[in-house]
Design a protein around this motif. Structure first.
Motif, PDB file in Angstrom:
ATOM      1  N   LEU A 151       0.820  -1.216   0.000  1.00  0.00           N
ATOM      2  CA  LEU A 151       0.000   0.000   0.000  1.00  0.00           C
ATOM      3  C   LEU A 151       0.849   1.260   0.000  1.00  0.00           C
ATOM      4  N   ARG A 152       2.006   1.212   0.662  1.00  0.00           N
ATOM      5  CA  ARG A 152       2.884   2.392   0.664  1.00  0.00           C
ATOM      6  C   ARG A 152       3.312   2.735  -0.760  1.00  0.00           C
ATOM      7  N   GLY A 153       3.646   1.717  -1.524  1.00  0.00           N
ATOM      8  CA  GLY A 153       4.022   1.977  -2.903  1.00  0.00           C
ATOM      9  C   GLY A 153       2.834   2.294  -3.785  1.00  0.00           C
ATOM     10  N   ALA A 154       1.733   1.557  -3.590  1.00  0.00           N
ATOM     11  CA  ALA A 154       0.560   1.723  -4.450  1.00  0.00           C
ATOM     12  C   ALA A 154      -0.118   3.078  -4.270  1.00  0.00           C
ATOM     13  N   LEU A 155      -0.074   3.624  -3.068  1.00  0.00           N
ATOM     14  CA  LEU A 155      -0.744   4.894  -2.794  1.00  0.00           C
ATOM     15  C   LEU A 155       0.143   6.105  -3.062  1.00  0.00           C
ATOM     16  N   SER A 156       1.299   5.880  -3.658  1.00  0.00           N
ATOM     17  CA  SER A 156       2.203   6.987  -3.980  1.00  0.00           C
ATOM     18  C   SER A 156       1.830   7.589  -5.333  1.00  0.00           C
ATOM     19  N   LEU A 157       2.180   8.843  -5.515  1.00  0.00           N
ATOM     20  CA  LEU A 157       1.921   9.512  -6.789  1.00  0.00           C
ATOM     21  C   LEU A 157       2.716   8.873  -7.912  1.00  0.00           C
ATOM     22  N   ARG A 158       3.952   8.457  -7.623  1.00  0.00           N
ATOM     23  CA  ARG A 158       4.797   7.847  -8.644  1.00  0.00           C
ATOM     24  C   ARG A 158       4.136   6.603  -9.221  1.00  0.00           C
ATOM     25  N   TYR A 159       3.606   5.754  -8.362  1.00  0.00           N
ATOM     26  CA  TYR A 159       2.961   4.540  -8.850  1.00  0.00           C
ATOM     27  C   TYR A 159       1.676   4.865  -9.594  1.00  0.00           C
ATOM     28  N   ALA A 160       0.907   5.811  -9.067  1.00  0.00           N
ATOM     29  CA  ALA A 160      -0.361   6.177  -9.717  1.00  0.00           C
ATOM     30  C   ALA A 160      -0.120   6.656 -11.146  1.00  0.00           C
ATOM     31  N   LEU A 161       0.882   7.509 -11.328  1.00  0.00           N
ATOM     32  CA  LEU A 161       1.191   8.015 -12.668  1.00  0.00           C
ATOM     33  C   LEU A 161       1.701   6.891 -13.572  1.00  0.00           C
ATOM     34  N   ALA A 162       2.533   6.014 -13.003  1.00  0.00           N
ATOM     35  CA  ALA A 162       3.051   4.893 -13.785  1.00  0.00           C
ATOM     36  C   ALA A 162       1.918   3.951 -14.186  1.00  0.00           C
ATOM     37  N   TRP A 163       0.984   3.718 -13.267  1.00  0.00           N
ATOM     38  CA  TRP A 163      -0.154   2.829 -13.548  1.00  0.00           C
ATOM     39  C   TRP A 163      -1.027   3.402 -14.663  1.00  0.00           C
ATOM     40  N   LEU A 164      -1.258   4.702 -14.636  1.00  0.00           N
ATOM     41  CA  LEU A 164      -2.047   5.343 -15.687  1.00  0.00           C
ATOM     42  C   LEU A 164      -1.328   5.252 -17.040  1.00  0.00           C
ATOM     43  N   ALA A 165      -0.029   5.494 -17.029  1.00  0.00           N
ATOM     44  CA  ALA A 165       0.745   5.393 -18.270  1.00  0.00           C
ATOM     45  C   ALA A 165       0.721   3.958 -18.794  1.00  0.00           C
ATOM     46  N   ALA A 166       0.813   2.999 -17.875  1.00  0.00           N
ATOM     47  CA  ALA A 166       0.763   1.588 -18.267  1.00  0.00           C
ATOM     48  C   ALA A 166      -0.585   1.232 -18.881  1.00  0.00           C
ATOM     49  N   ALA A 167      -1.658   1.796 -18.328  1.00  0.00           N
ATOM     50  CA  ALA A 167      -2.990   1.535 -18.874  1.00  0.00           C
ATOM     51  C   ALA A 167      -3.098   2.043 -20.308  1.00  0.00           C
ATOM     52  N   VAL A 168      -2.524   3.219 -20.558  1.00  0.00           N
ATOM     53  CA  VAL A 168      -2.558   3.784 -21.910  1.00  0.00           C
ATOM     54  C   VAL A 168      -1.737   2.931 -22.870  1.00  0.00           C
ATOM     55  N   VAL A 169      -0.542   2.536 -22.443  1.00  0.00           N
ATOM     56  CA  VAL A 169       0.327   1.709 -23.289  1.00  0.00           C
ATOM     57  C   VAL A 169      -0.347   0.372 -23.592  1.00  0.00           C
TER      58      VAL A 169
END
Length: 214
Positions: A151-169
């Motif tokens: 959760l510490r990693g998942a709730l970070s802004l870095r992961y959120a932005l990476a997850w969104l970019a991954a969804a687009v890719v």
């Protein structure tokens, strides 16, 4: 981060061979063994992304298969954990609507159930890559269920932005590669998009977990 992710699959001395093997395995993805091996490779991709290493190769096939099975276990467990409350809420809403005997209330209950189910699926889709990334970083299955770290990693802004970019890719890769799936370039594109996606998961989670910023 996205630029690094897009270049990552070619950052190895044997990237052409790796891409060909990945494409062939992706083409055979309807069979269990190739699909599991590809998922095991994606675990290595996340680990490499977290460490800043080059793209991995297809070596130690037994290890790839085991890592792929671990990834499937993670997805299954998180999916089941989310499924139980979703069913419970659906039963409660359905029972309440039936007792009320009102079509309006039944409609509201149905929409509420769909909304809750959608949120549950979104939560699973968001958390499973984070759990998988922690597994890849730590190298053990139990790390995927270390909820504090996940959760510490998942709730970070870095992961959120990476997850969104991954969804687009992932979406773009599917739209481009799927129509050409019977052509090697099509399955190669799907494999490439998946590698980029998992790179983003691994790096975004690792940076979020450690508190790194741009």
């Amino acid at each position: 981060m996205l630029g690094d992710a897009l270049a990552f699959p070619t950052r190895s001395s044997d990237w052409i061979g790796t891409a060909l093997v990945g494409a062939l395995l992706t083409l055979g993805g309807l069979l269990i063994l190739p699909a599991v091996v590809v998922q095991g490779y994606m675990v290595r991709v996340m680990a490499a992304a977290a460490r800043g290493d080059d793209a991995p190769s297809f070596t130690d096939w037994g290890g790839l298969f085991v890592d792929g099975l671990k990834l499937l276990v993670v997805a299954l467990v998180y999916g089941l954990v989310a499924f139980v409350p979703m069913v419970a809420v659906a039963v409660v809403l359905g029972t309440g609507a039936a007792l009320a005997g009102s079509e309006a209330i039944a409609g509201i209950a149905g929409l509420g159930g769909l909304a809750f189910g959608g949120l549950g699926l979104l939560a699973v889709a968001y958390l499973v890559p984070a759990a998988a990334a922690n597994l890849a970083i730590e190298g053990r299955l139990g790390a995927a269920f270390a909820l504090g770290t996940v959760l510490r990693g998942a709730l970070s802004l870095r992961y959120a932005l990476a997850w969104l970019a991954a969804a687009v890719v992932s979406l773009v890769g599917s739209l481009v590669g799927t129509p050409l799936v019977l052509v090697l370039v099509g399955v190669g594109g799907l494999f490439y998009a998946q590698a980029v996606t998992f790179y983003l998961y691994g790096r975004g989670f690792a940076e979020g977990r450690s508190g790194e910023r741009d």
